[in-house]
Write a protein that holds these residues in place. Structure first.
Motif, PDB file in Angstrom:
ATOM      1  N   HIS A   1     -10.092   8.569   5.431  1.00 18.28           N
ATOM      2  CA  HIS A   1      -9.195   7.528   5.943  1.00 18.28           C
ATOM      3  C   HIS A   1      -9.263   7.615   7.456  1.00 18.28           C
ATOM      4  O   HIS A   1      -9.006   8.659   8.044  1.00 18.28           O
ATOM      5  CB  HIS A   1      -7.756   7.722   5.452  1.00 18.28           C
ATOM      6  CG  HIS A   1      -6.808   6.766   6.108  1.00 18.28           C
ATOM      7  ND1 HIS A   1      -6.464   5.565   5.539  1.00 18.28           N
ATOM      8  CD2 HIS A   1      -6.189   6.802   7.318  1.00 18.28           C
ATOM      9  CE1 HIS A   1      -5.641   4.908   6.373  1.00 18.28           C
ATOM     10  NE2 HIS A   1      -5.478   5.642   7.460  1.00 18.28           N
TER      11      HIS A   1
ATOM     12  N   HIS B   1     -12.846  10.266   0.229  1.00 17.97           N
ATOM     13  CA  HIS B   1     -13.100   9.292   1.300  1.00 17.97           C
ATOM     14  C   HIS B   1     -12.463   9.768   2.589  1.00 17.97           C
ATOM     15  O   HIS B   1     -11.559  10.600   2.587  1.00 17.97           O
ATOM     16  CB  HIS B   1     -12.564   7.902   0.922  1.00 17.97           C
ATOM     17  CG  HIS B   1     -11.067   7.826   0.757  1.00 17.97           C
ATOM     18  ND1 HIS B   1     -10.437   8.159  -0.428  1.00 17.97           N
ATOM     19  CD2 HIS B   1     -10.085   7.462   1.617  1.00 17.97           C
ATOM     20  CE1 HIS B   1      -9.137   7.988  -0.285  1.00 17.97           C
ATOM     21  NE2 HIS B   1      -8.876   7.578   0.954  1.00 17.97           N
TER      22      HIS B   1
ATOM     23  N   ASP C   1     -10.941   3.052   4.643  1.00 20.42           N
ATOM     24  CA  ASP C   1     -11.337   4.196   3.829  1.00 20.42           C
ATOM     25  C   ASP C   1     -12.846   4.162   3.673  1.00 20.42           C
ATOM     26  O   ASP C   1     -13.389   3.231   3.063  1.00 20.42           O
ATOM     27  CB  ASP C   1     -10.683   4.128   2.444  1.00 20.42           C
ATOM     28  CG  ASP C   1      -9.175   4.252   2.519  1.00 20.42           C
ATOM     29  OD1 ASP C   1      -8.682   4.925   3.450  1.00 20.42           O
ATOM     30  OD2 ASP C   1      -8.491   3.678   1.644  1.00 20.42           O
TER      31      ASP C   1
ATOM     32  N   HIS D   1      -1.851  -0.733   4.665  1.00 17.75           N
ATOM     33  CA  HIS D   1      -2.947   0.204   4.916  1.00 17.75           C
ATOM     34  C   HIS D   1      -3.453   0.038   6.340  1.00 17.75           C
ATOM     35  O   HIS D   1      -4.127  -0.945   6.656  1.00 17.75           O
ATOM     36  CB  HIS D   1      -4.078  -0.060   3.911  1.00 17.75           C
ATOM     37  CG  HIS D   1      -5.121   1.005   3.916  1.00 17.75           C
ATOM     38  ND1 HIS D   1      -6.444   0.733   4.096  1.00 17.75           N
ATOM     39  CD2 HIS D   1      -5.026   2.346   3.774  1.00 17.75           C
ATOM     40  CE1 HIS D   1      -7.133   1.867   4.046  1.00 17.75           C
ATOM     41  NE2 HIS D   1      -6.291   2.869   3.854  1.00 17.75           N
TER      42      HIS D   1
ATOM     43  N   TRP E   1       0.845  -1.187   0.000  1.00 14.48           N
ATOM     44  CA  TRP E   1       0.000   0.000   0.000  1.00 14.48           C
ATOM     45  C   TRP E   1       0.887   1.246   0.000  1.00 14.48           C
ATOM     46  O   TRP E   1       1.390   1.662   1.057  1.00 14.48           O
ATOM     47  CB  TRP E   1      -0.908   0.003   1.224  1.00 14.48           C
ATOM     48  CG  TRP E   1      -1.973   1.054   1.148  1.00 14.48           C
ATOM     49  CD1 TRP E   1      -1.843   2.371   1.505  1.00 14.48           C
ATOM     50  CD2 TRP E   1      -3.315   0.896   0.676  1.00 14.48           C
ATOM     51  NE1 TRP E   1      -3.027   3.030   1.274  1.00 14.48           N
ATOM     52  CE2 TRP E   1      -3.942   2.152   0.771  1.00 14.48           C
ATOM     53  CE3 TRP E   1      -4.038  -0.195   0.174  1.00 14.48           C
ATOM     54  CZ2 TRP E   1      -5.272   2.348   0.386  1.00 14.48           C
ATOM     55  CZ3 TRP E   1      -5.348   0.004  -0.199  1.00 14.48           C
ATOM     56  CH2 TRP E   1      -5.958   1.262  -0.093  1.00 14.48           C
TER      57      TRP E   1
END
Ligand SMILES: [Zn+2]
Length: 166
Positions: free
Chosen positions: A133, A131, A54, A50, A44
């Motif tokens: 996170h 989005h 998200d 990650h 990622w």
């Protein structure tokens, strides 16, 4: 000195007293608005793994605080873009990034369910669908969560945010 002690007492108290479960931090979002496999997805980008989820929503959708807590940082950073960082229950750090607008200030009190900003595409989300996170980090390590995955030792500190919703 007394002020510092008072501040520390508040920090200690909030870790113990506040309910640890959170709410989904985007207004009207449901579990369908994020990919449940995206937590700890690798490889990622720059971060390698990650370390959050998200939550996709229209630009400008209100971002609401998942828990109550003390806002310890608001501002702009390279990868996260516009971010809000809250110290909340169980001495966890609640991290909201790629915001369009920030609607709370450092050292304000964030209230569970109240607006702290809006969904955007700032930072390294530029050019991607807007989005939020969202990451949850524990200041206290959970050694049993350590895993053999990429950067698996960091799982002692990074919670799967989706597990805290309820
Ligand atoms: Zn993300």
């Amino acid at each position: 000195m007394l002020k510092t002690l008072k501040f520390l007492a508040i920090i200690l108290a909030l870790g113990l007293v506040l309910p640890a479960h959170g709410i989904i931090p985007v207004k009207n979002a449901t579990a369908k608005d994020w990919n449940r496999l995206s937590f700890w997805y690798a490889p990622w980008g720059k971060s390698g793994v990650h370390k959050g989820i998200d939550i996709f929503a229209k630009l400008g959708t209100p971002v609401i605080s998942s828990t109550s807590g003390l806002v310890i940082y608001t501002g702009h950073i390279e990868m996260g873009g516009n971010v809000v960082v809250v110290l909340g229950p169980k001495w966890r750090i609640y991290y909201y990034s790629h915001l369009d607008g920030i609607h709370i200030k450092t050292f304000d009190w964030a209230t569970s369910g109240k607006g702290i900003g809006t969904v955007g595409d700032s930072g390294n989300a530029a050019g991607k669908p807007p989005h939020l996170h969202y990451s949850v980090m524990s200041l206290v390590p959970y050694p049993w969560k350590l895993s053999a995955q990429t950067q698996g030792w960091k799982k002692m500190f990074f919670m799967n945010p989706a597990e805290s919703f309820g």
